[in-house]
Write an enzyme that holds these catalytic residues in place. Structure first.
Site, PDB file in Angstrom:
ATOM      1  CB  ALA A 165      -0.912   0.013   1.226  1.00 59.45           C
ATOM      2  CE  LYS A 166       2.986   7.117  -3.738  1.00 58.41           C
ATOM      3  NZ  LYS A 166       4.406   6.764  -3.511  1.00 58.41           N
ATOM      4  CB  ALA A 167      -0.341   3.437   3.798  1.00 56.91           C
TER       5      ALA A 167
END
Length: 322
Positions: free
Chosen positions: A190-192
């Site tokens: 995830a690009k969190a």
């Protein structure tokens, strides 16, 4: 408090006074290039289904994402009026949200339209696009946030080379003391926002030493990536890049691997030990913001900005404008 300013060709940092760490950028160039803080600009931002004035794009202080990092985002670049791999970015944004347990209340198609509306409204043809989704303020203020609304915003602005003039001479990288964690501890696909905390600290430490960025190892001690970009190495005409099993497999990374294979260049996606740095001849970084940026130094190791690095960069620059 350290703030970040975009100013076209160069990329500098300042506190109350301009830092003297960026020794190759004159004071006059910095002053002339400043465009203002990111919360004090003209333009329009898409937020929750409508375009609003840039300076009005605000959220409440008790927004859940500000306290518990419940947000995901995408960084995208628009070339000649077209966002490169736009749909793939929107798909990843939706998937990143699901990875941290919320669903964005807009379809891929609606997000795509919103991005186009932002570019059109701001009359941008060459731009960086930032889409961000987050848990807003609501009934929950503890760790859990299922009762809170999910919000989405999209902004765009002109942003030059992320590493300044490093595309010519090669970026200088520090080696971070922080490591990319195990996939058992984070949703590494995830690009969190929360996953970037150690990246911010690593980049601050690197810049304090006069470097452009920092390279990070993973929890096992293998070479992983830079703070916001994937990394590639060249040895004897073949390319080596870390296996993305605990960090984001970037869209630019995937694009570059495809370019290399189409040129019949052998690509090794594998675990790379730190002591291998001494034997590599060339190095570059890949990312939407970084694009293809050569690396000249990592710690005490030096690399040439070689022919293959320049060739891949030129092919990429052409590809994104097709």
């Amino acid at each position: 408090m350290l703030a970040q300013i975009d100013f076209g060709k160069f990329y500098v940092f300042y506190t109350s006074k301009l830092s003297n760490k960026c020794k190759d950028i004159s004071r006059s160039e910095r002053i002339l290039s400043m465009t203002g803080a990111y919360d004090n600009r003209d333009g329009l931002i898409w937020m929750d289904g409508k375009l609003i004035h840039w300076k009005s794009a605000n959220i409440h202080i008790l927004t859940h994402a500000m306290h518990y990092a419940s947000s995901v985002f995408e960084g995208e670049r628009c070339y000649n009026g077209k966002i490169f791999k736009s749909k793939e970015h929107s798909e990843r944004l939706k998937n990143s949200a699901l990875s941290i347990d919320f669903e964005i209340p807009y379809s891929i198609e609606e997000i795509e339209i919103a991005k186009k509306d932002v570019l059109k409204a701001n009359k941008l043809n060459e731009a960086y696009v930032r889409a961000i989704a987050w848990r807003g303020a609501g009934e929950d203020m503890g760790v859990a946030s299922s009762k809170n609304p999910v919000r989405l915003a999209i902004a765009a602005w002109e942003w030059g080379a992320y590493y300044g003039d490093a595309k010519m001479k090669g970026a200088k990288l520090d080696i971070s003391k922080w490591k990319r964690p195990s996939p058992e501890t984070i949703p590494c696909d995830a690009k969190a926002a929360g996953l970037y905390m150690i990246c911010t600290m690593s980049k601050h430490a690197a810049e304090a030493k006069g470097c452009s960025d920092a390279m990070m190892f993973d929890y096992r001690g293998y070479i992983a990536e830079a703070t916001g970009a994937n990394i590639f190495f060249v040895k004897d005409g073949e390319v080596h890049t870390p296996k993305p099993d605990c960090f984001l497999n970037g869209l630019t990374r995937q694009t570059v691997i495809k370019i290399l294979k189409e040129k019949n260049i052998t690509v090794h996606e594998r675990h790379i030990m730190p002591n291998e740095l001494e034997g590599f001849e060339q190095c570059w970084l890949t990312g939407t913001a970084a694009e293809i940026t050569p690396v000249g130094e990592i710690g005490n190791y030096n690399f040439e900005v070689g022919t293959l690095t320049r060739d891949i960069s030129e092919i990429y620059e052409t590809l994104v404008r097709i």
